[in-house]
Design a protein around this motif. Sequence first.
Motif, PDB file in Angstrom:
ATOM      1  N   GLU A 203      -0.885 -28.484  -3.414  1.00 20.79           N
ATOM      2  CA  GLU A 203       0.335 -28.785  -3.083  1.00 20.79           C
ATOM      3  C   GLU A 203       1.000 -29.562  -4.364  1.00 20.79           C
ATOM      4  OE1 GLU A 203       0.850 -31.131   0.509  1.00 20.79           O
ATOM      5  OE2 GLU A 203      -0.173 -29.841   1.473  1.00 20.79           O
ATOM      6  N   GLN A 206       1.744 -26.769  -6.775  1.00 22.07           N
ATOM      7  CA  GLN A 206       2.956 -25.947  -6.289  1.00 22.07           C
ATOM      8  C   GLN A 206       4.388 -27.087  -6.688  1.00 22.07           C
ATOM      9  OE1 GLN A 206       3.966 -22.844  -5.111  1.00 22.07           O
ATOM     10  NE2 GLN A 206       1.938 -22.600  -5.961  1.00 22.07           N
ATOM     11  N   GLN A 210       7.411 -25.603  -8.901  1.00 23.44           N
ATOM     12  CA  GLN A 210       8.564 -25.373  -8.038  1.00 23.44           C
ATOM     13  C   GLN A 210       9.634 -26.129  -8.911  1.00 23.44           C
ATOM     14  OE1 GLN A 210       8.960 -24.886  -4.210  1.00 23.44           O
ATOM     15  NE2 GLN A 210      10.503 -26.422  -4.023  1.00 23.44           N
ATOM     16  N   ILE A 306       5.144 -13.771   0.829  1.00 23.34           N
ATOM     17  CA  ILE A 306       4.307 -14.660   0.862  1.00 23.34           C
ATOM     18  C   ILE A 306       3.493 -14.595  -0.702  1.00 23.34           C
ATOM     19  CG2 ILE A 306       3.393 -14.746   3.035  1.00 23.34           C
ATOM     20  CD1 ILE A 306       1.198 -12.866   2.384  1.00 23.34           C
ATOM     21  N   LYS A 341       6.354 -16.839  -6.495  1.00 25.20           N
ATOM     22  CA  LYS A 341       5.083 -17.388  -5.684  1.00 25.20           C
ATOM     23  C   LYS A 341       5.436 -18.632  -5.146  1.00 25.20           C
ATOM     24  CE  LYS A 341       1.641 -14.610  -7.920  1.00 25.20           C
ATOM     25  NZ  LYS A 341       0.817 -13.915  -6.581  1.00 25.20           N
ATOM     26  N   THR A 342       6.609 -19.399  -5.383  1.00 27.54           N
ATOM     27  CA  THR A 342       6.767 -20.705  -4.907  1.00 27.54           C
ATOM     28  C   THR A 342       7.271 -20.346  -3.365  1.00 27.54           C
ATOM     29  OG1 THR A 342       9.184 -20.500  -5.535  1.00 27.54           O
ATOM     30  CG2 THR A 342       7.782 -21.567  -6.938  1.00 27.54           C
ATOM     31  N   GLN A 343       7.050 -21.404  -2.453  1.00 23.16           N
ATOM     32  CA  GLN A 343       7.650 -21.293  -1.391  1.00 23.16           C
ATOM     33  C   GLN A 343       9.195 -21.162  -0.976  1.00 23.16           C
ATOM     34  OE1 GLN A 343       5.954 -24.779   1.012  1.00 23.16           O
ATOM     35  NE2 GLN A 343       3.809 -23.945   0.880  1.00 23.16           N
ATOM     36  N   GLY A 346       9.724 -17.920  -1.431  1.00 21.94           N
ATOM     37  CA  GLY A 346       9.377 -17.213  -0.403  1.00 21.94           C
ATOM     38  C   GLY A 346      10.337 -16.990   0.768  1.00 21.94           C
ATOM     39  N   THR A 347      11.173 -18.099   0.986  1.00 19.10           N
ATOM     40  CA  THR A 347      11.728 -18.057   2.026  1.00 19.10           C
ATOM     41  C   THR A 347      13.354 -17.311   1.915  1.00 19.10           C
ATOM     42  OG1 THR A 347      11.411 -20.554   2.587  1.00 19.10           O
ATOM     43  CG2 THR A 347      13.442 -19.707   3.326  1.00 19.10           C
ATOM     44  N   SER A 360       6.855 -12.942   7.735  1.00 27.24           N
ATOM     45  CA  SER A 360       5.963 -12.145   6.901  1.00 27.24           C
ATOM     46  C   SER A 360       5.350 -11.147   7.567  1.00 27.24           C
ATOM     47  CB  SER A 360       5.209 -13.045   5.769  1.00 27.24           C
ATOM     48  OG  SER A 360       4.252 -13.673   6.552  1.00 27.24           O
TER      49      SER A 360
END
Length: 434
Positions: A203, A206, A210, A306, A341-343, A346-347, A360
């Motif tokens: 985390e 990330q 990010q 994802i 590849k960041t969350q 991805g959203t 997904s």
Amino acid sequence: MSNTVIEQIPKYDSYKESGVEWLGEIPEHWSLTPNKRIFNLKKKLVGKRSSEYDLLSLTLKGIIKRDMDNPEGKFPAEFDTYQEVSSGDFVFCLFDVEETPRTVGLSKFDGMITGAYTVFNPSEQYSREFLYYFYLNLDTDKKLKPLYKGLRNTISKEVFFSFKAFVPPINEQVKIAKYLDRTTAQIDEAIVIKQKQIELLKECKQIIIQQAVTQGLNPDSPMKDSGVDWIGTIPEHWEAIKLKHLFKETTSRTKTGEETLLSLRMERGLVPHNEVSDKPISAENLIDYKMVEPGQMVMNRMRAAIGIFGIPSQAGLVSPDYAVYNVSQEIVAEFYLLLFKTQIMGTQFRLASKGMGTGSSGFMRLYNENFGNIKVPFAPSVEQKEILEKIEKESSKLNRAIDNLNLSIDKLKEYKTTLINSAVTGKIKVTELA
């Protein structure tokens, strides 16, 4: 660690030959007892009463209840041939033994399980918990291999009943089982703690990535509103730009299928297919696959949310369902690979995907037009390179810490396996109750 600790545990005073090659010696007072004296075969089909039972499955985590309200995996049309299982029963998978990850379970539940398995109820003269550790140990390294017969590596019931277990007196069985219950629980707890530490480090990694790819490295840099809700503020000299200005789809196809087939993986990116699969695909079946060149960007349309993206390091072929993009000379492809590849990215990919299903899963695809209309942060290429270098430096520290924790977990698992083996084969003498 495992051998050193176990070597300090006392041994029995005298041993005798077991007659089993892989086992060697066992304590002098232990008995070799055929399974026909230990287990009683059960075979009670549930028939038309299946609705009265919980559905059970044999897994690596033991025997579990299946969630019929939110089913996963395949289910038969009816359960008439399933068999009854009671709490305290043993369930064995005596076929495909070599290939099946876990072939023994001790049920804590009443319920039903597939009739393909074999259900036993052990004699009260034996500790169920000890027998479970005993057979769990045999299953770990598939030590019952000499008993297999046929193409499906099957152990017949007759052969299983003839197999001689090597067991201590009942009071010693109980002592060993309690010791292993306590000790393995402590090991499992230590593993969970280290796994949580790994998740926290991931985390942290990330967050670093990010923040760097959306706001840069200088916390004192003047900021401005990007005009895009999910991006928020960006450095004043950055822009928010649509992806279609940075990535142009290309659809070159092979006519021969002779090029190297590449597979796209979450962690490794694009790698030769033969490195991750032992199932070769003929050149004839690869005709019309998409061609890729080093430096392009490849996206799995169905799993973009994802972060299934990759940059090929060699020329080759990818699935025709993937999207292949030429990359603008104004950007560094690896910078956007990290962003994708960041969350938070991805959203955006998930929201822009179309089709059947949600999230997904299902058949959601990120089509080129929707991909191209997503706005992303755009920094000068020199700054992109600086950000990449900083991220690589910080990530390498975190990766080393993660690798060390994973190594510790592997050693703990090895210790647990060795400890169980040593206790149930009499290589150590358990002298304390849990």
